[in-house]
Design a protein around this motif. Structure first.
Motif, PDB file in Angstrom:
ATOM      1  N   PRO A  75     -19.178  -1.648 -26.203  1.00  0.00           N
ATOM      2  CA  PRO A  75     -17.597  -1.363 -26.331  1.00  0.00           C
ATOM      3  C   PRO A  75     -17.340  -1.974 -27.717  1.00  0.00           C
ATOM      4  N   LEU A  76     -17.898  -3.026 -28.107  1.00  0.00           N
ATOM      5  CA  LEU A  76     -17.244  -3.664 -29.233  1.00  0.00           C
ATOM      6  C   LEU A  76     -17.854  -2.917 -30.706  1.00  0.00           C
ATOM      7  N   LEU A  77     -18.814  -2.081 -30.515  1.00  0.00           N
ATOM      8  CA  LEU A  77     -19.285  -1.263 -31.680  1.00  0.00           C
ATOM      9  C   LEU A  77     -18.415  -0.129 -31.522  1.00  0.00           C
ATOM     10  N   GLN A  78     -18.114   0.432 -30.608  1.00  0.00           N
ATOM     11  CA  GLN A  78     -17.209   1.568 -30.485  1.00  0.00           C
ATOM     12  C   GLN A  78     -15.775   1.127 -31.066  1.00  0.00           C
ATOM     13  N   LEU A  79     -15.342   0.092 -30.949  1.00  0.00           N
ATOM     14  CA  LEU A  79     -14.063  -0.398 -31.498  1.00  0.00           C
ATOM     15  C   LEU A  79     -14.253  -0.947 -33.119  1.00  0.00           C
ATOM     16  N   GLY A  80     -15.566  -0.895 -33.513  1.00  0.00           N
ATOM     17  CA  GLY A  80     -15.846  -1.171 -34.956  1.00  0.00           C
ATOM     18  C   GLY A  80     -15.824  -2.547 -35.220  1.00  0.00           C
ATOM     19  N   VAL A  81     -15.908  -3.541 -34.242  1.00  0.00           N
ATOM     20  CA  VAL A  81     -15.925  -5.077 -34.809  1.00  0.00           C
ATOM     21  C   VAL A  81     -17.269  -5.530 -35.320  1.00  0.00           C
ATOM     22  N   GLN A  82     -17.113  -6.224 -36.286  1.00  0.00           N
ATOM     23  CA  GLN A  82     -17.941  -6.546 -37.161  1.00  0.00           C
ATOM     24  C   GLN A  82     -18.550  -7.830 -37.074  1.00  0.00           C
ATOM     25  N   ARG A  83     -18.076  -8.803 -36.420  1.00  0.00           N
ATOM     26  CA  ARG A  83     -18.354 -10.142 -36.412  1.00  0.00           C
ATOM     27  C   ARG A  83     -18.493 -10.338 -34.784  1.00  0.00           C
ATOM     28  N   ILE A  84     -19.726 -10.459 -34.290  1.00  0.00           N
ATOM     29  CA  ILE A  84     -20.099 -10.857 -33.003  1.00  0.00           C
ATOM     30  C   ILE A  84     -21.058 -11.690 -32.510  1.00  0.00           C
ATOM     31  N   THR A  85     -20.815 -12.797 -31.590  1.00  0.00           N
ATOM     32  CA  THR A  85     -21.894 -13.543 -30.759  1.00  0.00           C
ATOM     33  C   THR A  85     -22.161 -12.939 -29.589  1.00  0.00           C
TER      34      THR A  85
END
Length: 590
Positions: A354-364
């Motif tokens: 889901p985070l990659l769906q939303l284009g988030v680029q900084r993830i722990t």
């Protein structure tokens, strides 16, 4: 409505379990749009370097306890403040519901900070943090007013009662309340819908991440998992991004905002709907499509139970249930439901997609898997058919690189990173673990296009991967009596630590002991501390504070006070523009 945290552009949407061509004059209509299935390409996530997210994987009770300990470590270090999106699934959804919604200080909810040296057996036997108490709850199927299966009640409602009793009732979050993204959103919803004026609402705390994403799955009832479609749930919106690659197809209405491809039988997303309207019936009127107020709210207990249905089924210990429990989309209707929901971990147990769906680029990314890394595995023998058990890494990691997923598990379509990127990651994890350090690595990875999850790809994401496993440095700092218990393995108080094996006898729910919960949470707190430098490395750099000369600072505040008074008395049109045009104004100098 718009959601800056989700990266969605302004759009009005609605939700209905049924769609009809008949005009609707229902008194409880709560929304109106001109096109129910309007194309919404703006719903897709675009690469966004400003968003920072924390991803807590599923894994039943183990993942719930891990989530509490890891959050405690991050809060202690002040590393939760920059987190804007919290993505959870299954057990981590259960534990973080209280974190997002319940009042109280972090030390009360997550427990006080600990050090390995103070974790004596007596210390560990104390009650666990409030957010982790659900993992120790010995709740019987008839306890706290919960319906027993033998009474003929729906099994999914029994599941919900059990989950709610353990994880929501202690915080008074178990009521039938509508959901909203914030207090402001709730006030706006009530202002626009008079029939909701006196209805109960729940919304997240202001001092928590702005977006709480809970993973789930929607699919046609009685169908196999190959027809399943990912579904995101949050207090503000429910649905999924629309297809990136559209085709000329014939669709029929399904459970809105999803529609069914008539030829293949697969579901296709039509966007998202505000959560308070989820479950309402939609039909057409002279002025457009209308969604009716759901008979019952899609409340917090439904949301987290659906996300963790697999674990809920295990907790029930009911042999008569199917191996994979499903939640009907229309539980209040007497007729069989056409569509249903399933455990979020069915398609992806990581919460990363889901985070990659939303284009988030900084993830722990915290992986609370069930496999311990095999330090003796020869990485030079890696092939295209990598066995998760052989390498000792959870499938939720391997399938993101194109390994380990099977057609039967429906995780063979989860690849988002190049296969070649996995070997260096595994090598660094092995090296750290041999040194007694936690399994933590930081990588910048190229994101690949993924059609099933509607991920654009062609951008890089910075990830800090924290992998659950034995941590020798942590264990060596424990008191001797605690170390001796760990050394007993399955015969001691901590069987198979840190993965632990929930225990249950007879009709009681599987659960952990106080000591097991406290020790696992403390190890995750320790791992958060050890990963802190890497996590800080992917956070956006703080904007430096503006420093004014003392005399200018005084003038500025005086000028601002004047502006406030002018706005109250004369309005902005008369006084405010002249202040901005004045070159001598301290405000203009700033």
């Amino acid at each position: 409505k718009s959601s800056s945290c989700l990266g969605l552009s302004p759009v009005l949407l609605l939700m209905g379990s049924e769609l009809s061509c008949h005009p609707c004059t229902h008194p409880h209509a709560v929304g109106e749009v001109s096109a129910t299935f309007q194309q919404q390409p703006a719903l897709l996530g675009k690469p966004d370097d400003s968003k920072t997210a924390l991803c807590l994987s599923g894994g039943g009770l183990r993942s719930a306890v891990c989530a509490v300990g890891f959050l405690r470590g991050l809060e202690k270090l002040g590393l939760m403040a920059p987190i804007e999106v919290l993505s959870v699934v299954s057990g981590s959804a259960w534990a973080t519901a209280g974190y997002m919604f319940a009042p109280g200080a972090c030390s009360e909810l997550l427990g006080k900070a600990t050090r390995p040296a103070e974790l004596t057996l007596d210390f560990l036997s104390q009650p666990p943090p409030r957010l982790a108490e659900g993992a120790t709850a010995q709740v019987m199927p008839t306890a706290r007013g919960t319906c027993c299966l033998s009474s003929g009640n729906n099994s999914h409602e029994v599941c919900r009662s059990l989950v709610s009793a353990a994880w929501l009732e202690p915080f008074d979050l178990h009521g039938e309340a509508y959901l909203a993204g914030s207090e402001d959103s709730m006030l706006q919803i009530k202002a626009e819908n008079s029939e909701l004026k006196d209805r109960a609402f729940l919304f997240p705390r202001k001092d928590r991440p702005g977006t709480w994403l809970v993973g789930s799955v929607v699919l046609p009832a009685e169908e196999e998992l190959n027809k399943a479609h990912p579904m995101l749930m949050s207090p503000e919106y429910i649905g999924a991004p629309m297809p990136l690659w559209s085709r000329s197809r014939i669709y029929e209405p399904a459970i809105f905002p999803f529609k069914k491809d008539v030829l293949s039988g697969h579901l296709v997303s039509g966007g998202v709907v505000e959560s308070f309207a989820f479950g309402g019936k939609a039909s057409s009127s002279a002025t457009g499509s209308v969604v009716l107020l759901p008979e019952k709210p899609f409340c917090l207990s439904k949301m987290i139970t659906i996300s963790g249905l697999g674990q809920a089924e295990a907790l029930m210990k009911a042999r008569s249930l199917e191996p994979k429990l499903r939640w009907p989309a229309e539980p209040e209707l007497k007729s069989p439901s056409t569509y249903c929901f399933a455990d979020g971990g069915v398609l992806d147990n990581s919460g990363l997609m889901p985070l990659l769906q939303l284009g988030v680029q900084r993830i722990t990314w915290l992986v609370s898997g069930l496999r311990d890394l095999n330090l003796d595995f020869n990485l030079n023998t890696m092939g295209d058919d990598l066995d998760p058990d052989a390498v000792g890494i959870d499938e939720q990691v391997l399938d993101k690189f194109g390994f380990g997923g099977s057609t039967q598990s429906q995780k063979d379509r989860n690849q988002v990173f190049n296969k070649a990127e996995l070997l260096p990651i595994l090598a660094e994890l092995q090296d750290r673990r041999r040194k007694g350090l936690p399994g933590v690595v930081r990588r910048s990875l190229q994101v690949l296009q993924n059609q099933r999850w509607q991920i654009r790809g062609a951008y890089k994401v910075s990830i800090v991967l924290v992998n659950l496993g034995k941590c020798s440095n942590f264990e060596q700092q424990l008191p001797k009596a605690t170390r001796d218990e760990l050394a007993k393995g399955k015969n001691g108080l901590f069987p198979n630590f840190p993965f632990l094996e929930p225990a249950g006898a007879g009709n009681a729910l599987v659960s952990y002991t106080n000591a097991q919960v406290n020790l696992l949470a403390s190890q995750m707190e320790y791992m958060a501390e050890q990963a802190s430098a890497l996590i800080r490395g992917i956070l956006p750099r703080p904007v430096p504070k503006l420093k004014l000369r003392p005399e200018l600072d005084v003038k500025l505040h005086a000028e601002l006070d004047g502006i406030k008074q002018a706005l109250r008395k004369e309005g902005p049109a008369k006084k405010y523009p002249s202040l901005l045009r004045s070159n001598s104004s301290p405000l203009q100098k700033v």
